[in-house]
Design an enzyme around this catalytic site. Structure first.
Site, PDB file in Angstrom:
ATOM      1  N   HIS A   1       1.024  -1.291  -0.385  1.00  0.00           N
ATOM      2  CA  HIS A   1      -0.034   0.075   0.158  1.00  0.00           C
ATOM      3  C   HIS A   1       0.808   1.613  -0.309  1.00  0.00           C
ATOM      4  CE1 HIS A   1      -4.027  -1.567  -0.043  1.00  0.00           C
ATOM      5  NE2 HIS A   1      -3.720  -2.081   1.189  1.00  0.00           N
TER       6      HIS A   1
ATOM      7  N   ASP B   1      -0.343   6.869  -4.598  1.00  0.00           N
ATOM      8  CA  ASP B   1      -1.649   6.639  -5.068  1.00  0.00           C
ATOM      9  C   ASP B   1      -1.654   7.795  -5.983  1.00  0.00           C
ATOM     10  OD1 ASP B   1      -1.839   4.173  -4.441  1.00  0.00           O
ATOM     11  OD2 ASP B   1      -3.466   5.041  -2.840  1.00  0.00           O
TER      12      ASP B   1
END
Length: 376
Positions: A143, A173
């Site tokens: 992540h 991200d």
């Protein structure tokens, strides 16, 4: 704008978005804001995992609503035998495909680049992953925090104990995933305009993070001066780029890096000459400035700094920031999304108003457009 002509440069572009959660959906949101027609491919039943998040805005999460406003949704089980046949007409008409699976997953589903290229030779296929399509980390699950940790970015920050600080935004991200995806999709569209050829785009968030630490790379490679946690100019290793507590327990973000700003700042706070000098110990100088700043309230300091070029700001809460008159003057929150009679501001995306499409009022219900889209 010429009457009858859209100012949205992508209003003739069709996007099939197989991605979920944040990087891919944010990229396709930006494309949609510039006029692209985005069809979101979701799994039947639950759809995009982000639909289930809290808090809710209508039936789905507000996160989902913000990231998917203006898109359409098709619910298809990609493992079903008829999925490729059902998707084939859409693939044939698509300009862009975005997917976010681990390397090899789309190939196993019969929906990889070569399979889609056989249907549509001009297709632009953008695969967003954590570590890219190749290399020893390609198949490792991770992540945002993991990408930051392993790229060296997280190690550049530290609290007073020396421990890295969890960033408040998902840098990998967005800055290393969504933005590079959009940029490369636009480059691929430009290439196709000139050559007629499609493209395969490999977006690696881990790769793209490295460039964000350009100054650290320069220091390391050129001078063998590799920065550590909070010991460099822009990470807290200087009194000229620092956060100081005020008397009323607020915080002053001080960034008077250049000499003229530093001189103005030092004069305004009456910093002793010995602490202003370039050869002053930086830790001692930080403590000296901190002691001075702690002697007055945030309001007092902003009054002292008024009209002076000192590059100083009081740290605002997010709630305060969106109420800033400058935000209103710039129209950052003017665009809205609506669900079940409720209206909230849309995400401010980095698409110039010059190129914006018409207002996009709501996110899609799961599979709401499946029959209509597939029957075309």
């Amino acid at each position: 704008m010429t009457p009858g002509v859209s100012n949205a440069p992508l209003d003739d572009i069709r996007v099939l978005d197989f991605s979920t959660l944040l990087p891919g959906p944010f990229a396709s949101l930006m494309l949609a804001e510039a006029g692209a027609h985005v069809v979101k491919i979701e799994r039947p039943g639950r759809g995009d995992e982000m639909r289930s998040y809290e808090p809710k805005f209508g039936d789905d999460s507000v996160n989902f609503a913000l990231l998917n406003a203006g898109k359409k949704s098709i619910a298809i089980d990609l493992k079903a035998k008829d999925s490729i046949a059902r998707l084939r007409p859409l693939i044939a008409e698509a300009d862009v495909v975005i997917e976010q699976f681990r390397p090899g997953v789309m190939d196993r589903l019969g929906l990889g680049y070569e399979a889609m290229k056989a249907i549509n030779p001009k297709i632009i296929y953008c695969a967003v992953t954590g570590w890219g399509q190749t290399g020893p980390k390609a198949m490792i699950a991770a992540h945002d925090l993991n990408y930051l940790a392993e790229s060296g970015i997280l190690g550049l920050s530290a609290d007073r104990t020396g421990a890295p600080i969890i960033p408040p935004v998902l840098i990998a991200d967005l800055a290393a995933g969504a933005y590079p995806a959009m940029t490369n999709i636009l480059l691929a569209l430009r290439k196709r305009d000139r050559t007629g050829e499609g493209s395969y785009i490999d977006i690696s968030m881990g790769d793209n993070l490295l460039g964000l630490a350009y100054w650290g790379l320069g220091n390391g490679f050129a001078a063998n001066d590799w920065p550590g946690g909070s010991d460099a100019l822009v990470t807290g290793g200087s009194p000229r780029y620092q956060i100081y507590r005020t008397k009323d327990d607020r915080y002053l973000a001080a960034a008077p890096i250049e000499e003229k700003f530093w001189d103005n700042f030092c004069t305004a706070i009456e910093l002793p000459a010995a602490m202003r000098a370039p050869d002053a110990d930086w830790k001692t100088a930080i403590d000296a400035v901190g002691k001075i700043i702690a002697g007055k309230t945030s309001i007092e300091w902003m009054a002292i700094f008024e009209g002076k070029d000192v590059c100083c700001s009081i740290v605002a809460s997010l709630k305060d920031a969106v109420a800033d008159p400058h935000v209103k003057a710039r129209g950052l929150l003017d665009r809205k999304i609506a669900v079940n009679g409720r209206t909230i501001p849309a995400i401010p995306v980095p698409i110039s108003t010059t190129f914006r499409s018409a207002e996009r009022s709501s996110p899609p219900a799961l599979g709401a457009d499946t029959d209509a889209i597939l029957s075309k």
